[in-house]
Design an enzyme around this catalytic site. Structure first.
Site, PDB file in Angstrom:
ATOM      1  N   GLU A 163       0.849  -1.189   0.000  1.00 58.98           N
ATOM      2  CA  GLU A 163       0.000   0.000   0.000  1.00 58.98           C
ATOM      3  C   GLU A 163       0.887   1.242   0.000  1.00 58.98           C
ATOM      4  OE1 GLU A 163      -3.467   0.311  -0.004  1.00 58.98           O
ATOM      5  OE2 GLU A 163      -2.673   2.331  -0.371  1.00 58.98           O
ATOM      6  N   LEU A 165      -0.420   4.518   0.373  1.00 62.80           N
ATOM      7  CA  LEU A 165      -1.201   5.705   0.740  1.00 62.80           C
ATOM      8  C   LEU A 165      -0.422   6.658   1.639  1.00 62.80           C
ATOM      9  CD1 LEU A 165      -2.386   5.526   3.898  1.00 62.80           C
ATOM     10  CD2 LEU A 165      -3.916   3.897   2.864  1.00 62.80           C
ATOM     11  N   ASN A 223       9.791   4.065  -0.484  1.00 61.57           N
ATOM     12  CA  ASN A 223       9.950   4.929   0.692  1.00 61.57           C
ATOM     13  C   ASN A 223      11.411   5.349   0.889  1.00 61.57           C
ATOM     14  OD1 ASN A 223       7.293   5.174   1.237  1.00 61.57           O
ATOM     15  ND2 ASN A 223       7.258   3.823   3.013  1.00 61.57           N
ATOM     16  N   LEU A 265      11.117  17.916  -2.505  1.00 63.48           N
ATOM     17  CA  LEU A 265      12.359  18.690  -2.421  1.00 63.48           C
ATOM     18  C   LEU A 265      12.149  19.888  -1.503  1.00 63.48           C
ATOM     19  CD1 LEU A 265      13.932  18.805  -6.008  1.00 63.48           C
ATOM     20  CD2 LEU A 265      14.641  17.442  -4.041  1.00 63.48           C
ATOM     21  N   CYS A 275       6.095   5.716   8.808  1.00 68.51           N
ATOM     22  CA  CYS A 275       6.596   4.908   7.690  1.00 68.51           C
ATOM     23  C   CYS A 275       8.053   5.186   7.329  1.00 68.51           C
ATOM     24  CB  CYS A 275       5.712   5.113   6.471  1.00 68.51           C
ATOM     25  SG  CYS A 275       4.062   4.459   6.700  1.00 68.51           S
ATOM     26  N   LYS A 278      10.991   4.362   9.986  1.00 67.06           N
ATOM     27  CA  LYS A 278      11.132   2.946  10.373  1.00 67.06           C
ATOM     28  C   LYS A 278      11.362   2.053   9.156  1.00 67.06           C
ATOM     29  CE  LYS A 278       6.744   0.917   9.838  1.00 67.06           C
ATOM     30  NZ  LYS A 278       6.450  -0.169   8.956  1.00 67.06           N
ATOM     31  N   LYS A 338       3.290  15.877   9.932  1.00 64.60           N
ATOM     32  CA  LYS A 338       3.004  16.640   8.716  1.00 64.60           C
ATOM     33  C   LYS A 338       1.595  17.192   8.846  1.00 64.60           C
ATOM     34  CE  LYS A 338       1.132  13.202   5.530  1.00 64.60           C
ATOM     35  NZ  LYS A 338       1.310  12.555   4.249  1.00 64.60           N
ATOM     36  N   ARG A 345       3.870  10.129  15.503  1.00 61.28           N
ATOM     37  CA  ARG A 345       4.947   9.137  15.550  1.00 61.28           C
ATOM     38  C   ARG A 345       6.202   9.721  14.905  1.00 61.28           C
ATOM     39  NH1 ARG A 345       2.233   4.102  12.780  1.00 61.28           N
ATOM     40  NH2 ARG A 345       1.135   5.800  11.728  1.00 61.28           N
TER      41      ARG A 345
HETATM   42  C1  UDX Z   1       4.800   7.920   3.169  1.00 66.03           C
HETATM   43  C2  UDX Z   1       4.791   7.666   1.646  1.00 66.03           C
HETATM   44  O1  UDX Z   1       4.696   8.924   0.971  1.00 66.03           O
HETATM   45  C3  UDX Z   1       3.636   6.757   1.283  1.00 66.03           C
HETATM   46  O2  UDX Z   1       3.656   6.462  -0.100  1.00 66.03           O
HETATM   47  C4  UDX Z   1       3.753   5.466   2.094  1.00 66.03           C
HETATM   48  O3  UDX Z   1       2.696   4.599   1.823  1.00 66.03           O
HETATM   49  C5  UDX Z   1       3.799   5.779   3.578  1.00 66.03           C
HETATM   50  O4  UDX Z   1       4.874   6.684   3.854  1.00 66.03           O
HETATM   51  P1  UDX Z   1       3.423   9.496   4.821  1.00 66.03           P
HETATM   52  O5  UDX Z   1       4.148   8.845   5.949  1.00 66.03           O
HETATM   53  O6  UDX Z   1       1.948   9.724   4.942  1.00 66.03           O
HETATM   54  O7  UDX Z   1       3.614   8.641   3.471  1.00 66.03           O
HETATM   55  O8  UDX Z   1       4.120  10.907   4.596  1.00 66.03           O
HETATM   56  P2  UDX Z   1       4.770  11.718   3.393  1.00 66.03           P
HETATM   57  O9  UDX Z   1       3.759  12.609   2.788  1.00 66.03           O
HETATM   58  O10 UDX Z   1       5.541  10.834   2.518  1.00 66.03           O
HETATM   59  O11 UDX Z   1       5.763  12.644   4.233  1.00 66.03           O
HETATM   60  C6  UDX Z   1       6.760  12.037   5.063  1.00 66.03           C
HETATM   61  C7  UDX Z   1       7.539  13.065   5.817  1.00 66.03           C
HETATM   62  O12 UDX Z   1       8.417  13.748   4.932  1.00 66.03           O
HETATM   63  C8  UDX Z   1       6.744  14.149   6.524  1.00 66.03           C
HETATM   64  O13 UDX Z   1       7.281  14.322   7.820  1.00 66.03           O
HETATM   65  C9  UDX Z   1       6.926  15.375   5.673  1.00 66.03           C
HETATM   66  O14 UDX Z   1       6.848  16.559   6.413  1.00 66.03           O
HETATM   67  C10 UDX Z   1       8.350  15.149   5.149  1.00 66.03           C
HETATM   68  N1  UDX Z   1       8.633  15.832   3.878  1.00 66.03           N
HETATM   69  C11 UDX Z   1       7.946  15.494   2.747  1.00 66.03           C
HETATM   70  C12 UDX Z   1       9.663  16.767   3.814  1.00 66.03           C
HETATM   71  O15 UDX Z   1      10.315  17.071   4.818  1.00 66.03           O
HETATM   72  N2  UDX Z   1       9.939  17.362   2.612  1.00 66.03           N
HETATM   73  C13 UDX Z   1       9.272  17.058   1.477  1.00 66.03           C
HETATM   74  O16 UDX Z   1       9.607  17.625   0.423  1.00 66.03           O
HETATM   75  C14 UDX Z   1       8.236  16.096   1.542  1.00 66.03           C
END
Ligand code: UDX
Length: 451
Positions: A163, A165, A223, A265, A275, A278, A338, A345
């Site tokens: 998945e 998402l 990831n 970026l 996610c 870990k 975010k 977490r």
């Molecule tokens: C992530 C993956 O995007 C998703 O495909 C997977 O299934 C689960 O892990 P998520 O954990 O919901 O999803 O968060 P994501 O939107 O990927 O952001 C991860 C972290 O990166 C956040 O803390 C966000 O603030 C940070 N981030 C993201 C940055 O610091 N800079 C960026 O440009 C993008």
């Protein structure tokens, strides 16, 4: 009614009954979304309070759109929840959606829940049914689970379907994925999954058939790549600070190259959540077991760059408060890892808040959704849902989670609330010139004046 050949039997495609084991973030979303496609779905969890809430249409965490969808599907009669595993006996497809958190004493993923789920369902599922893993697992897990399943219940099968998402977009990402990846060992299992995802296939969603190990690897590789992109730009931020450059301009400029792309970026305090951190650690641990640790050595550096960004904000705070944090009021905007999520977490925002609090500052944290979960983890911190209360009398303001309401703040009005107009934009998302024009001293990671 169309039928699907499967392991010597046939299943009526439109009549597939589906179970979802584990109703956390992934499982609750998956159950509601699959139900909305017209299937009868039963969600199972050992946590009675979670099942009680979901049964009443209440989502035990914040995710836009999910509660409405859940209520709609419960009302339709297609979606039910239970703590009783016997309730899945009639189902044809069983999605395993339980968590795989980091173990307490190492980097690896804790597989207790995945194994437990398989052991619980294997003896009771009916002949011809398909178990589908969705949890993020170390490569090799699916094959081992399949062997175990066939030992217990030979007339069943197991596939893997990772998945992708994102929190905050969970419903949309589940209903409109950018690709579907299925790890299977035979056509029968793939055909069943094609029936489950028939609507996506009609919509033209790319379908990738893989073997079991590749399907597991796709998730951690994706990831790891995303984490690498974020740490890459945060490494560039460090260089920009040292050389007097501006990482936001640099990111924009390199992002115009379609081979690089401008997403992920955004330089700042880095990645957190349940996610990315870990998953890269578990991937390194698994590579070590496979004797391929050198291939993923770079992920150790990705992790270090990521954690260093948090420390760099703390260093800036120390510098701005003349190294003396004791008793000083620090306003922290954001606790979630975010925006549009109440998930704390491994939240970089909360980690910074906790460390500044430990250094003696009077830290007041605001978040529109995450103060409850954050207070549960760190009861010693002060939390508020009143933004004015957070900002009032602050000697420094830290913008750490880029919720929209923070971008809408009026810098002139906020200046009237604080004691000193010093702002650290940990997400490079506020309008720096507007804040500066209002008389704020603004610092942001990766920009010349952060030195
Ligand atoms: C992530 C993956 O995007 C998703 O495909 C997977 O299934 C689960 O892990 P998520 O954990 O919901 O999803 O968060 P994501 O939107 O990927 O952001 C991860 C972290 O990166 C956040 O803390 C966000 O603030 C940070 N981030 C993201 C940055 O610091 N800079 C960026 O440009 C993008």
């Amino acid at each position: 009614m169309p039928t699907v050949p499967f392991r010597g039997t046939t299943i009526s495609a439109m009549a597939l009954k589906i179970s979802v084991i584990g109703t956390g973030y992934l499982g609750a979303t998956h159950a509601a979304c699959i139900s909305s496609l017209g299937f009868e779905v039963i969600g199972i969890d050992t946590d009675a309070s979670k099942i009680a809430a979901l049964s009443q249409g209440k989502v035990p965490f914040y995710e836009p759109e999910l509660e409405d969808l859940l209520s709609q599907e419960i009302a339709s009669g297609r979606l039910t929840f239970s703590t009783d595993f016997e309730a899945i006996k009639d189902a044809d497809v069983h999605f395993i959606c339980v968590g795989t958190p980091q173990v307490k004493d190492g980097l690896a993923a804790d597989m207790t829940y995945v194994r437990g789920a398989l052991e619980a369902i294997a003896p009771i599922i009916k002949a011809g049914s398909l178990v589908v893993g969705k949890s993020t697992v170390p490569v090799g897990t699916a094959a081992a689970l399949r062997t175990r399943l066939l030992e217990i219940n030979p007339k069943t099968d197991l596939a893997w379907n990772p998945e992708f998402l994102r929190e905050g977009f969970a419903v949309d990402d589940t209903l409109h994925p950018n690709r579907l990846v299925v790890g299977v060992t035979n056509d029968g299992a793939e055909n069943i999954l094609k029936e489950v995802y028939a609507k996506n296939l009609i919509d033209g969603v790319p379908w990738v058939r893989a073997d079991l190990p590749t399907s597991e690897l796709v998730k951690v590789a994706a990831n790891s790549f995303l984490a690498t992109k974020i740490s890459f730009i945060n490494a560039m931020a460090e260089i920009c600070e040292a050389a007097g450059g501006d990482v936001t301009v640099l990111a924009k400029a390199i992002g115009y190259d379609p081979r690089i792309g401008n997403r992920f970026l955004q330089a700042g305090i880095g990645f957190g959540g349940g996610c990315l951190p870990k998953d890269i650690r578990a991937f390194m641990a698994r590579a070590q077991e496979l004797g391929a640790h050198q291939a993923l050595e770079f992920l150790r550096e990705i992790d270090s760059i990521n954690l260093r960004a948090r420390q760099r904000v703390i260093d800036l705070v120390r510098k701005d408060l003349s190294e003396d944090l004791v008793g000083k009021k620090v306003a922290v905007l954001g606790a979630a890892f975010k925006p549009d999520s109440d998930d704390v977490r491994d939240s970089p925002a909360l980690d910074i808040a906790v460390q500044i609090h430990a250094a003696g500052a009077n830290v007041v944290v605001h978040d529109p959704k995450a103060t409850g979960p954050a207070a549960k983890r760190f009861p010693a911190l002060t939390f508020t849902e009143d933004l004015n209360e957070c900002l009032k009398g602050a000697e420094i303001v830290l913008h750490l989670t880029e919720w929209k309401i923070y971008r809408e703040l009026d810098p002139v009005a906020v200046k009237g609330l604080v004691k000193s107009a010093i702002l650290i934009d940990g997400r490079n998302m506020l309008d720096r010139s507007a804040w500066q024009a209002a008389g704020w001293h603004v610092r942001a990671l990766g920009r010349a004046d952060s030195r």
